[in-house]
Design a protein around this motif. Sequence first.
Motif, PDB file in Angstrom:
ATOM      1  N   MET A   1       0.299 -45.991 -19.710  1.00 35.32           N
ATOM      2  CA  MET A   1       0.784 -45.468 -18.455  1.00 35.32           C
ATOM      3  C   MET A   1       0.251 -44.054 -18.278  1.00 35.32           C
ATOM      4  SD  MET A   1       4.693 -45.142 -17.250  1.00 35.32           S
ATOM      5  CE  MET A   1       5.202 -43.462 -17.149  1.00 35.32           C
ATOM      6  N   ALA A   2      -0.403 -43.808 -17.166  1.00 32.38           N
ATOM      7  CA  ALA A   2      -0.998 -42.496 -16.916  1.00 32.38           C
ATOM      8  C   ALA A   2       0.071 -41.474 -16.556  1.00 32.38           C
ATOM      9  CB  ALA A   2      -2.023 -42.599 -15.803  1.00 32.38           C
ATOM     10  N   LEU A   3      -0.113 -40.283 -17.079  1.00 33.15           N
ATOM     11  CA  LEU A   3       0.773 -39.177 -16.728  1.00 33.15           C
ATOM     12  C   LEU A   3       0.554 -38.816 -15.265  1.00 33.15           C
ATOM     13  CD1 LEU A   3       0.074 -36.988 -19.882  1.00 33.15           C
ATOM     14  CD2 LEU A   3       2.140 -38.282 -19.422  1.00 33.15           C
ATOM     15  N   PRO A   4       1.571 -38.315 -14.566  1.00 37.99           N
ATOM     16  CA  PRO A   4       1.401 -37.956 -13.163  1.00 37.99           C
ATOM     17  C   PRO A   4       0.421 -36.791 -13.001  1.00 37.99           C
ATOM     18  CG  PRO A   4       3.523 -37.206 -13.969  1.00 37.99           C
ATOM     19  CD  PRO A   4       2.905 -38.035 -15.062  1.00 37.99           C
ATOM     20  N   LEU A   5      -0.247 -36.751 -11.866  1.00 37.59           N
ATOM     21  CA  LEU A   5      -1.208 -35.698 -11.570  1.00 37.59           C
ATOM     22  C   LEU A   5      -0.827 -35.067 -10.240  1.00 37.59           C
ATOM     23  CD1 LEU A   5      -3.857 -34.381 -12.552  1.00 37.59           C
ATOM     24  CD2 LEU A   5      -5.075 -36.080 -11.197  1.00 37.59           C
ATOM     25  N   THR A   6      -0.618 -33.761 -10.240  1.00 30.08           N
ATOM     26  CA  THR A   6      -0.236 -33.044  -9.031  1.00 30.08           C
ATOM     27  C   THR A   6      -1.426 -32.241  -8.534  1.00 30.08           C
ATOM     28  OG1 THR A   6       2.018 -32.844  -9.877  1.00 30.08           O
ATOM     29  CG2 THR A   6       1.393 -31.379  -8.068  1.00 30.08           C
ATOM     30  N   ASP A   7      -1.868 -32.540  -7.314  1.00 31.34           N
ATOM     31  CA  ASP A   7      -2.990 -31.805  -6.724  1.00 31.34           C
ATOM     32  C   ASP A   7      -2.565 -30.398  -6.340  1.00 31.34           C
ATOM     33  OD1 ASP A   7      -4.819 -33.913  -6.886  1.00 31.34           O
ATOM     34  OD2 ASP A   7      -4.204 -34.722  -4.944  1.00 31.34           O
ATOM     35  N   PRO A   8      -3.492 -29.430  -6.463  1.00 25.61           N
ATOM     36  CA  PRO A   8      -3.200 -28.069  -6.017  1.00 25.61           C
ATOM     37  C   PRO A   8      -3.015 -28.025  -4.496  1.00 25.61           C
ATOM     38  CG  PRO A   8      -5.130 -28.132  -7.449  1.00 25.61           C
ATOM     39  CD  PRO A   8      -4.786 -29.545  -7.109  1.00 25.61           C
ATOM     40  N   SER A   9      -2.271 -27.026  -4.044  1.00 25.61           N
ATOM     41  CA  SER A   9      -2.070 -26.802  -2.609  1.00 25.61           C
ATOM     42  C   SER A   9      -3.409 -26.533  -1.936  1.00 25.61           C
ATOM     43  CB  SER A   9      -1.158 -25.597  -2.382  1.00 25.61           C
ATOM     44  OG  SER A   9       0.077 -25.775  -3.012  1.00 25.61           O
ATOM     45  N   VAL A  29      -6.757 -33.161 -18.515  1.00 29.80           N
ATOM     46  CA  VAL A  29      -7.076 -33.309 -19.933  1.00 29.80           C
ATOM     47  C   VAL A  29      -5.975 -34.095 -20.647  1.00 29.80           C
ATOM     48  CG1 VAL A  29      -7.377 -32.060 -22.111  1.00 29.80           C
ATOM     49  CG2 VAL A  29      -8.582 -31.296 -20.055  1.00 29.80           C
ATOM     50  N   ARG A  30      -4.732 -33.801 -20.339  1.00 28.59           N
ATOM     51  CA  ARG A  30      -3.613 -34.510 -20.972  1.00 28.59           C
ATOM     52  C   ARG A  30      -3.674 -36.009 -20.656  1.00 28.59           C
ATOM     53  NH1 ARG A  30       0.420 -31.904 -23.014  1.00 28.59           N
ATOM     54  NH2 ARG A  30       1.994 -33.378 -22.302  1.00 28.59           N
ATOM     55  N   ARG A  31      -4.046 -36.357 -19.432  1.00 26.89           N
ATOM     56  CA  ARG A  31      -4.142 -37.770 -19.052  1.00 26.89           C
ATOM     57  C   ARG A  31      -5.204 -38.505 -19.863  1.00 26.89           C
ATOM     58  NH1 ARG A  31      -2.467 -39.519 -13.641  1.00 26.89           N
ATOM     59  NH2 ARG A  31      -4.455 -40.580 -13.449  1.00 26.89           N
ATOM     60  N   LYS A  32      -6.250 -37.801 -20.242  1.00 25.70           N
ATOM     61  CA  LYS A  32      -7.327 -38.428 -21.013  1.00 25.70           C
ATOM     62  C   LYS A  32      -6.855 -38.831 -22.407  1.00 25.70           C
ATOM     63  CE  LYS A  32     -10.004 -38.173 -17.642  1.00 25.70           C
ATOM     64  NZ  LYS A  32     -10.279 -39.392 -16.890  1.00 25.70           N
ATOM     65  N   ALA A  33      -5.889 -38.092 -22.955  1.00 22.40           N
ATOM     66  CA  ALA A  33      -5.373 -38.402 -24.291  1.00 22.40           C
ATOM     67  C   ALA A  33      -4.202 -39.367 -24.255  1.00 22.40           C
ATOM     68  CB  ALA A  33      -4.942 -37.114 -24.991  1.00 22.40           C
ATOM     69  N   ASP A  34      -3.553 -39.476 -23.122  1.00 20.03           N
ATOM     70  CA  ASP A  34      -2.334 -40.272 -23.007  1.00 20.03           C
ATOM     71  C   ASP A  34      -2.582 -41.732 -23.374  1.00 20.03           C
ATOM     72  OD1 ASP A  34       0.400 -40.692 -22.299  1.00 20.03           O
ATOM     73  OD2 ASP A  34      -0.266 -41.563 -20.398  1.00 20.03           O
ATOM     74  N   GLY A  35      -1.777 -42.223 -24.308  1.00 14.19           N
ATOM     75  CA  GLY A  35      -1.817 -43.637 -24.677  1.00 14.19           C
ATOM     76  C   GLY A  35      -2.876 -44.008 -25.691  1.00 14.19           C
ATOM     77  N   HIS A 158     -15.908 -33.389 -20.481  1.00 13.10           N
ATOM     78  CA  HIS A 158     -16.206 -34.002 -21.781  1.00 13.10           C
ATOM     79  C   HIS A 158     -15.257 -35.173 -22.034  1.00 13.10           C
ATOM     80  CE1 HIS A 158     -17.543 -29.711 -23.026  1.00 13.10           C
ATOM     81  NE2 HIS A 158     -18.580 -30.375 -22.593  1.00 13.10           N
ATOM     82  N   ALA A 159     -13.968 -34.927 -21.806  1.00 11.28           N
ATOM     83  CA  ALA A 159     -12.966 -35.968 -22.055  1.00 11.28           C
ATOM     84  C   ALA A 159     -13.169 -37.173 -21.143  1.00 11.28           C
ATOM     85  CB  ALA A 159     -11.554 -35.395 -21.898  1.00 11.28           C
ATOM     86  N   ASP A 160     -13.629 -36.942 -19.905  1.00  4.08           N
ATOM     87  CA  ASP A 160     -13.933 -38.054 -18.991  1.00  4.08           C
ATOM     88  C   ASP A 160     -14.951 -39.003 -19.621  1.00  4.08           C
ATOM     89  OD1 ASP A 160     -12.345 -37.282 -16.821  1.00  4.08           O
ATOM     90  OD2 ASP A 160     -13.970 -36.239 -15.801  1.00  4.08           O
ATOM     91  N   ILE A 166     -14.396 -45.135 -24.426  1.00  4.59           N
ATOM     92  CA  ILE A 166     -13.351 -45.803 -25.215  1.00  4.59           C
ATOM     93  C   ILE A 166     -12.853 -47.061 -24.515  1.00  4.59           C
ATOM     94  CG2 ILE A 166     -10.947 -45.608 -26.013  1.00  4.59           C
ATOM     95  CD1 ILE A 166     -11.550 -42.607 -26.532  1.00  4.59           C
ATOM     96  N   ASP A 167     -12.440 -46.914 -23.241  1.00  3.95           N
ATOM     97  CA  ASP A 167     -11.785 -48.062 -22.591  1.00  3.95           C
ATOM     98  C   ASP A 167     -12.163 -48.270 -21.126  1.00  3.95           C
ATOM     99  OD1 ASP A 167     -10.413 -45.991 -21.321  1.00  3.95           O
ATOM    100  OD2 ASP A 167      -8.477 -46.443 -22.237  1.00  3.95           O
ATOM    101  N   GLY A 168     -13.188 -47.553 -20.666  1.00  3.87           N
ATOM    102  CA  GLY A 168     -13.641 -47.746 -19.302  1.00  3.87           C
ATOM    103  C   GLY A 168     -12.878 -46.956 -18.259  1.00  3.87           C
ATOM    104  N   GLN A 169     -11.853 -46.218 -18.659  1.00  3.45           N
ATOM    105  CA  GLN A 169     -11.049 -45.449 -17.691  1.00  3.45           C
ATOM    106  C   GLN A 169     -11.925 -44.368 -17.043  1.00  3.45           C
ATOM    107  OE1 GLN A 169      -8.146 -42.397 -18.869  1.00  3.45           O
ATOM    108  NE2 GLN A 169      -6.631 -43.639 -17.792  1.00  3.45           N
ATOM    109  N   THR A 170     -11.931 -44.338 -15.715  1.00  4.19           N
ATOM    110  CA  THR A 170     -12.779 -43.388 -14.993  1.00  4.19           C
ATOM    111  C   THR A 170     -12.032 -42.594 -13.928  1.00  4.19           C
ATOM    112  OG1 THR A 170     -13.436 -45.078 -13.397  1.00  4.19           O
ATOM    113  CG2 THR A 170     -14.875 -44.757 -15.326  1.00  4.19           C
ATOM    114  N   ASP A 171     -10.706 -42.688 -13.870  1.00  2.00           N
ATOM    115  CA  ASP A 171      -9.991 -41.936 -12.825  1.00  2.00           C
ATOM    116  C   ASP A 171      -9.964 -40.445 -13.140  1.00  2.00           C
ATOM    117  OD1 ASP A 171      -8.326 -42.359 -14.984  1.00  2.00           O
ATOM    118  OD2 ASP A 171      -6.526 -42.562 -13.789  1.00  2.00           O
TER     119      ASP A 171
END
Length: 172
Positions: A1-9, A29-35, A158-160, A166-171
């Motif tokens: 499950m991806a961590l939420p992402l809040t866009d800047p104003s 960066v945190r989302r890239k490590a999540d799970g 880099h993490a992207d 690793i698993d094809g995740q590209t978001d």
Amino acid sequence: MALPLTDPSITPTERQGLEEFLDYFRQVVRRKADGLTPEQLTHKVASSSLTIGGIVRHLTLVEESWFVEVLQGKDLSDPWASVDWRSEPDWDFDSAAGATAEELLEAHARSCEHSRRILAEVDDLDALTARGDSGGAKFNVRWILIHLIEEYARHAGHADLIREDIDGQTDD
């Protein structure tokens, strides 16, 4: 499950924009490590020695180094204070091997929250740091925020690449 992402104003004040973009890239960066499993956190791409786990641990150090050590002029805490950086200059990257995503992300979250508390005490982006560079020139808080945005954005890229391998995740 991806961590939420809040866009800047899209119409921020200067300080709000700097803080929100830093928080945005912290989240990326945190989302890239999540799970990820400990094995996936040590996955490398091509000839690079970078891993997602190493990136998260490195950015945890970066937070404390810039906000505690440079801005406030205080000594680093452990584990950073007990590292022999001359003999192990990449300890932050290398020491993440075997850690879980939860451990790395928890330490990173604590470090980010500590940085936010320190930053909240600073009224002026032109305030100078307690410590300077190797020549003694001091940084202002604005420079630190811009630098950290750059540091996080670079490592998010880099993490992207690593996460996609690793698993094809590209978001993000």
